[in-house]
Enzyme design. Structure first.
Site, short mmCIF file in Angstrom:
data_model
loop_
_atom_site.label_atom_id
_atom_site.label_comp_id
_atom_site.label_asym_id
_atom_site.label_seq_id
_atom_site.Cartn_x
_atom_site.Cartn_y
_atom_site.Cartn_z
N ASN A 10 4.81 -9.26 -20.38
CA ASN A 10 5.59 -8.78 -18.51
C ASN A 10 3.26 -9.05 -18.62
OD1 ASN A 10 4.58 -8.39 -15.99
ND2 ASN A 10 6.45 -5.96 -16.29
N ALA A 11 3.31 -10.48 -17.17
CA ALA A 11 2.46 -11.42 -16.83
C ALA A 11 1.93 -9.79 -15.58
CB ALA A 11 2.64 -12.64 -16.35
N LYS A 12 3.04 -9.73 -14.71
CA LYS A 12 2.47 -8.50 -13.84
C LYS A 12 1.00 -7.90 -14.48
CE LYS A 12 6.30 -10.03 -10.55
NZ LYS A 12 7.28 -9.41 -9.99
N LYS A 13 1.70 -7.24 -15.26
CA LYS A 13 0.93 -5.83 -16.51
C LYS A 13 -0.57 -6.66 -16.81
CE LYS A 13 4.22 -2.66 -17.78
NZ LYS A 13 5.16 -2.18 -19.52
N ASP A 73 3.66 2.39 -22.06
CA ASP A 73 5.17 2.65 -21.71
C ASP A 73 5.61 3.51 -20.57
OD1 ASP A 73 7.80 2.14 -22.57
OD2 ASP A 73 7.60 4.65 -23.53
N SER A 74 5.78 3.37 -19.97
CA SER A 74 5.90 3.13 -18.48
C SER A 74 7.95 3.45 -17.74
CB SER A 74 5.06 2.66 -17.49
OG SER A 74 5.39 1.42 -17.10
N LYS A 178 -2.14 -0.13 -4.36
CA LYS A 178 -1.35 -0.07 -6.24
C LYS A 178 -2.46 0.45 -6.81
CE LYS A 178 2.63 -1.12 -9.07
NZ LYS A 178 3.17 -2.20 -9.21
N ARG A 184 0.43 3.46 -13.72
CA ARG A 184 -0.47 3.35 -14.58
C ARG A 184 -2.08 2.72 -13.89
NH1 ARG A 184 2.47 -1.22 -13.95
NH2 ARG A 184 3.98 -0.04 -15.83
#
Length: 199
Positions: A10-13, A73-74, A178, A184
């Protein structure tokens, strides 16, 4: 430069972690994703808790690559659903990672739930596995579920999650806003001392 593997595609993570590391002054860590290392067999996420799943993902990736690994893990825990979708958040609608279907199913399940009973929290467990250590931390972000999606930022359930004390959904916040408040962001901030020890 010390390499740090993020056990995700996941590039956003990855972008989110990079922002947190930069804010903490950890610019000497080079982030890699699973797309940057040779493929290996990834165990299914069968843990009953976010912590179990995060640690299993980090261990798998570290054993396969030898690179210190962070895994997250979310998910979303909704009060009216007894903490569900929880660890099933990414596949709530049956198909893994279908954000729109997951979000629509959840809104449908909460259609008749009054505003005062729509409390929820985003939860993130982050694990770091390296030669020297295994560290697991947890961050939570309290809020409530909106009646319809709002905003184009973020991903997952962000458009229907309204953080406590905010009028905006998580998808309407800037990345900096955010990071400062999110589950996170909070978990990763708790991981910073262990990450600093890597460098």
């Amino acid at each position: 430069m010390t390499r740090l593997l993020v056990a995700s595609r996941n590039a956003k993570k990855l972008t989110e972690l990079r922002r947190v590391l930069d804010a903490a002054g950890l610019t000497e860590l080079t982030l890699l994703s699973l797309a940057d290392v040779p493929p290996f067999e990834e165990a299914p996420e069968t843990g009953a808790t976010f912590e179990e799943n995060a640690l299993a993902k980090a261990r798998d990736a570290y054993v396969a690559t030898g690179i210190p690994t962070v895994a997250d893990d979310s998910g979303l825990a909704v009060d009216a659903l007894n903490g569900m979708p929880g660890v099933l958040s990414a596949r709530w609608s049956g198909a893994h990672g279908n954000d729109v279907a997951n979000l629509e199913l959840l809104l449908g399940q909460l259609r008749d739930v009054p505003d005062e009973r729509r409390g929820a929290a985003f939860v993130s467990a982050c694990a770091l596995v390296s030669d020297a250590q295994e560290t697991v931390v947890r961050g939570e972000w309290a809020g409530a579920i909106a009646r319809a999606p709002r905003g184009a930022g973020g991903f997952g359930y962000d458009p229907i999650f309204v953080p406590a004390g905010s009028e905006l959904s998580a998808a309407e916040l800037t990345p900096a806003q955010k990071d400062a408040a999110s589950h996170r962001g909070r978990a990763l901030a708790l991981l910073v001392p262990a990450l600093r020890a890597l460098g």
